[in-house]
Design a protein around this motif. Structure first.
Motif, PDB file in Angstrom:
ATOM      1  N   ALA A   3      22.394  25.062  -5.757  1.00  0.00           N
ATOM      2  CA  ALA A   3      21.717  23.875  -6.507  1.00  0.00           C
ATOM      3  C   ALA A   3      21.186  24.548  -7.586  1.00  0.00           C
ATOM      4  CB  ALA A   3      20.724  23.045  -5.609  1.00  0.00           C
ATOM      5  N   ILE A   4      20.576  25.723  -7.653  1.00  0.00           N
ATOM      6  CA  ILE A   4      20.056  26.627  -8.917  1.00  0.00           C
ATOM      7  C   ILE A   4      20.828  26.727  -9.790  1.00  0.00           C
ATOM      8  CG2 ILE A   4      18.890  28.565  -9.319  1.00  0.00           C
ATOM      9  CD1 ILE A   4      17.318  28.591  -6.758  1.00  0.00           C
ATOM     10  N   PHE A   5      22.218  27.424  -9.293  1.00  0.00           N
ATOM     11  CA  PHE A   5      22.988  27.678 -10.270  1.00  0.00           C
ATOM     12  C   PHE A   5      23.881  26.332 -10.987  1.00  0.00           C
ATOM     13  CE2 PHE A   5      24.064  31.473  -7.228  1.00  0.00           C
ATOM     14  CZ  PHE A   5      23.222  32.198  -8.212  1.00  0.00           C
ATOM     15  N   ALA A   6      23.998  25.199 -10.356  1.00  0.00           N
ATOM     16  CA  ALA A   6      24.305  24.089 -10.809  1.00  0.00           C
ATOM     17  C   ALA A   6      23.451  23.366 -11.966  1.00  0.00           C
ATOM     18  CB  ALA A   6      24.795  23.080  -9.624  1.00  0.00           C
ATOM     19  N   SER A   7      22.214  23.402 -11.493  1.00  0.00           N
ATOM     20  CA  SER A   7      21.113  22.959 -12.481  1.00  0.00           C
ATOM     21  C   SER A   7      21.086  23.814 -13.687  1.00  0.00           C
ATOM     22  CB  SER A   7      19.600  22.863 -11.656  1.00  0.00           C
ATOM     23  OG  SER A   7      18.685  22.526 -12.476  1.00  0.00           O
ATOM     24  N   ALA A   8      21.033  25.054 -13.635  1.00  0.00           N
ATOM     25  CA  ALA A   8      21.099  25.981 -14.653  1.00  0.00           C
ATOM     26  C   ALA A   8      22.384  25.919 -15.586  1.00  0.00           C
ATOM     27  CB  ALA A   8      20.808  27.428 -14.340  1.00  0.00           C
ATOM     28  N   LEU A   9      23.374  25.632 -14.993  1.00  0.00           N
ATOM     29  CA  LEU A   9      24.654  25.405 -15.874  1.00  0.00           C
ATOM     30  C   LEU A   9      24.870  23.969 -16.169  1.00  0.00           C
ATOM     31  CD1 LEU A   9      27.700  26.629 -16.175  1.00  0.00           C
ATOM     32  CD2 LEU A   9      28.206  25.489 -14.176  1.00  0.00           C
ATOM     33  N   LEU A  10      24.183  22.997 -15.568  1.00  0.00           N
ATOM     34  CA  LEU A  10      24.171  21.769 -16.160  1.00  0.00           C
ATOM     35  C   LEU A  10      22.974  21.594 -17.566  1.00  0.00           C
ATOM     36  CD1 LEU A  10      24.980  18.751 -15.710  1.00  0.00           C
ATOM     37  CD2 LEU A  10      22.868  18.568 -14.469  1.00  0.00           C
ATOM     38  N   ALA A  11      22.020  22.510 -17.489  1.00  0.00           N
ATOM     39  CA  ALA A  11      21.131  22.449 -18.430  1.00  0.00           C
ATOM     40  C   ALA A  11      21.810  23.257 -19.675  1.00  0.00           C
ATOM     41  CB  ALA A  11      19.886  22.885 -18.062  1.00  0.00           C
ATOM     42  N   ALA A  12      22.348  24.387 -19.367  1.00  0.00           N
ATOM     43  CA  ALA A  12      23.190  25.046 -20.421  1.00  0.00           C
ATOM     44  C   ALA A  12      24.287  24.439 -21.101  1.00  0.00           C
ATOM     45  CB  ALA A  12      23.523  26.432 -19.825  1.00  0.00           C
ATOM     46  N   LEU A  13      24.933  23.823 -20.475  1.00  0.00           N
ATOM     47  CA  LEU A  13      26.083  22.714 -21.089  1.00  0.00           C
ATOM     48  C   LEU A  13      25.884  21.467 -21.120  1.00  0.00           C
ATOM     49  CD1 LEU A  13      28.711  24.308 -18.577  1.00  0.00           C
ATOM     50  CD2 LEU A  13      28.212  25.162 -20.845  1.00  0.00           C
ATOM     51  N   ARG A  14      24.543  21.334 -21.178  1.00  0.00           N
ATOM     52  CA  ARG A  14      24.303  19.626 -21.674  1.00  0.00           C
ATOM     53  C   ARG A  14      25.128  19.020 -22.860  1.00  0.00           C
ATOM     54  NH1 ARG A  14      18.332  18.066 -23.056  1.00  0.00           N
ATOM     55  NH2 ARG A  14      19.037  16.133 -23.994  1.00  0.00           N
ATOM     56  N   GLN A  15      24.803  19.618 -23.915  1.00  0.00           N
ATOM     57  CA  GLN A  15      25.585  19.315 -25.189  1.00  0.00           C
ATOM     58  C   GLN A  15      26.963  19.158 -25.082  1.00  0.00           C
ATOM     59  OE1 GLN A  15      23.904  17.819 -27.367  1.00  0.00           O
ATOM     60  NE2 GLN A  15      21.715  18.226 -26.652  1.00  0.00           N
ATOM     61  N   ARG A  16      27.669  20.296 -24.544  1.00  0.00           N
ATOM     62  CA  ARG A  16      29.144  20.397 -24.469  1.00  0.00           C
ATOM     63  C   ARG A  16      29.922  19.366 -23.563  1.00  0.00           C
ATOM     64  NH1 ARG A  16      31.776  26.390 -24.608  1.00  0.00           N
ATOM     65  NH2 ARG A  16      30.194  26.026 -26.304  1.00  0.00           N
ATOM     66  N   ILE A  17      29.202  19.203 -22.368  1.00  0.00           N
ATOM     67  CA  ILE A  17      30.030  18.093 -21.851  1.00  0.00           C
ATOM     68  C   ILE A  17      29.725  16.770 -22.012  1.00  0.00           C
ATOM     69  CG2 ILE A  17      30.017  19.690 -19.540  1.00  0.00           C
ATOM     70  CD1 ILE A  17      27.507  18.535 -18.441  1.00  0.00           C
ATOM     71  N   ARG A  18      28.896  16.467 -23.058  1.00  0.00           N
ATOM     72  CA  ARG A  18      28.712  15.029 -23.424  1.00  0.00           C
ATOM     73  C   ARG A  18      28.267  14.040 -22.563  1.00  0.00           C
ATOM     74  NH1 ARG A  18      33.114  16.620 -27.198  1.00  0.00           N
ATOM     75  NH2 ARG A  18      32.005  17.099 -29.220  1.00  0.00           N
ATOM     76  N   LEU A  19      27.560  14.519 -21.370  1.00  0.00           N
ATOM     77  CA  LEU A  19      26.982  13.205 -20.460  1.00  0.00           C
ATOM     78  C   LEU A  19      25.931  12.449 -21.119  1.00  0.00           C
ATOM     79  CD1 LEU A  19      26.399  15.218 -17.102  1.00  0.00           C
ATOM     80  CD2 LEU A  19      28.092  13.321 -17.324  1.00  0.00           C
ATOM     81  N   PRO A  20      26.138  11.306 -20.632  1.00  0.00           N
ATOM     82  CA  PRO A  20      24.723  10.368 -21.193  1.00  0.00           C
ATOM     83  C   PRO A  20      23.510  10.594 -20.787  1.00  0.00           C
ATOM     84  CG  PRO A  20      26.624   8.978 -20.405  1.00  0.00           C
ATOM     85  CD  PRO A  20      26.838  10.352 -19.889  1.00  0.00           C
ATOM     86  N   LEU A  21      22.604  10.637 -21.600  1.00  0.00           N
ATOM     87  CA  LEU A  21      21.190  11.210 -21.129  1.00  0.00           C
ATOM     88  C   LEU A  21      20.644  10.577 -19.970  1.00  0.00           C
ATOM     89  CD1 LEU A  21      18.836  13.074 -21.731  1.00  0.00           C
ATOM     90  CD2 LEU A  21      17.925  11.399 -22.975  1.00  0.00           C
ATOM     91  N   PRO A  22      20.791   9.384 -19.548  1.00  0.00           N
ATOM     92  CA  PRO A  22      20.286   9.004 -18.336  1.00  0.00           C
ATOM     93  C   PRO A  22      21.252   9.389 -16.808  1.00  0.00           C
ATOM     94  CG  PRO A  22      20.647   7.340 -19.734  1.00  0.00           C
ATOM     95  CD  PRO A  22      20.974   8.336 -20.237  1.00  0.00           C
ATOM     96  N   VAL A  23      22.457   9.805 -17.122  1.00  0.00           N
ATOM     97  CA  VAL A  23      23.146  10.537 -16.123  1.00  0.00           C
ATOM     98  C   VAL A  23      22.821  12.030 -15.893  1.00  0.00           C
ATOM     99  CG1 VAL A  23      25.337  10.823 -15.426  1.00  0.00           C
ATOM    100  CG2 VAL A  23      25.033   8.808 -16.427  1.00  0.00           C
ATOM    101  N   TRP A  24      22.695  12.422 -17.026  1.00  0.00           N
ATOM    102  CA  TRP A  24      22.235  14.038 -17.021  1.00  0.00           C
ATOM    103  C   TRP A  24      20.996  13.997 -16.206  1.00  0.00           C
ATOM    104  CZ3 TRP A  24      18.210  16.947 -18.674  1.00  0.00           C
ATOM    105  CH2 TRP A  24      18.199  18.184 -18.729  1.00  0.00           C
ATOM    106  N   ARG A  25      19.909  13.307 -16.780  1.00  0.00           N
ATOM    107  CA  ARG A  25      18.578  13.383 -16.084  1.00  0.00           C
ATOM    108  C   ARG A  25      18.631  12.972 -14.732  1.00  0.00           C
ATOM    109  NH1 ARG A  25      14.846   9.974 -19.682  1.00  0.00           N
ATOM    110  NH2 ARG A  25      14.886  11.863 -20.815  1.00  0.00           N
ATOM    111  N   LEU A  26      19.387  12.218 -14.172  1.00  0.00           N
ATOM    112  CA  LEU A  26      19.416  11.846 -12.858  1.00  0.00           C
ATOM    113  C   LEU A  26      20.214  13.133 -11.963  1.00  0.00           C
ATOM    114  CD1 LEU A  26      19.295   9.701 -10.622  1.00  0.00           C
ATOM    115  CD2 LEU A  26      21.449   9.142 -11.088  1.00  0.00           C
TER     116      LEU A  26
END
Length: 81
Positions: A3-26
């Motif tokens: 979960a630590i790795f997934a959270s860090a990867l999600l934060a690092a790739l936030r702009q690239r994967i273009r998830l809507p902000l509410p989905v990304w935040r959830l």
């Protein structure tokens, strides 16, 4: 640990994967809560490092702080809409 790795990867790739902000935040908040709960369970299972009562008290404080932060984030997210 994953979960630590997934959270860090999600934060690092936030702009690239273009998830809507509410989905990304959830998703990011859910991963962070999983990390905290896993850490608390792990700490409670370790014997010999602290007294049981003080260890449990610290774990309760960590969980309370996490609940407060998540509640504050939810309030902020609904206020900005």
């Amino acid at each position: 640990m994953w979960a630590i790795f997934a959270s860090a990867l999600l934060a690092a790739l936030r702009q690239r994967i273009r998830l809507p902000l509410p989905v990304w935040r959830l998703v990011h908040t859910a991963l962070a809560v999983m990390i905290v709960v896993g850490s608390v369970v792990h700490a409670l299972l370790i014997d010999g490092t602290m007294e049981t009562i003080s260890k449990a008290a610290l774990c309760v404080l960590v969980l309370a702080a996490t609940v407060k932060v998540v509640a504050d984030l939810r309030g902020r997210a609904t206020r900005t809409r």
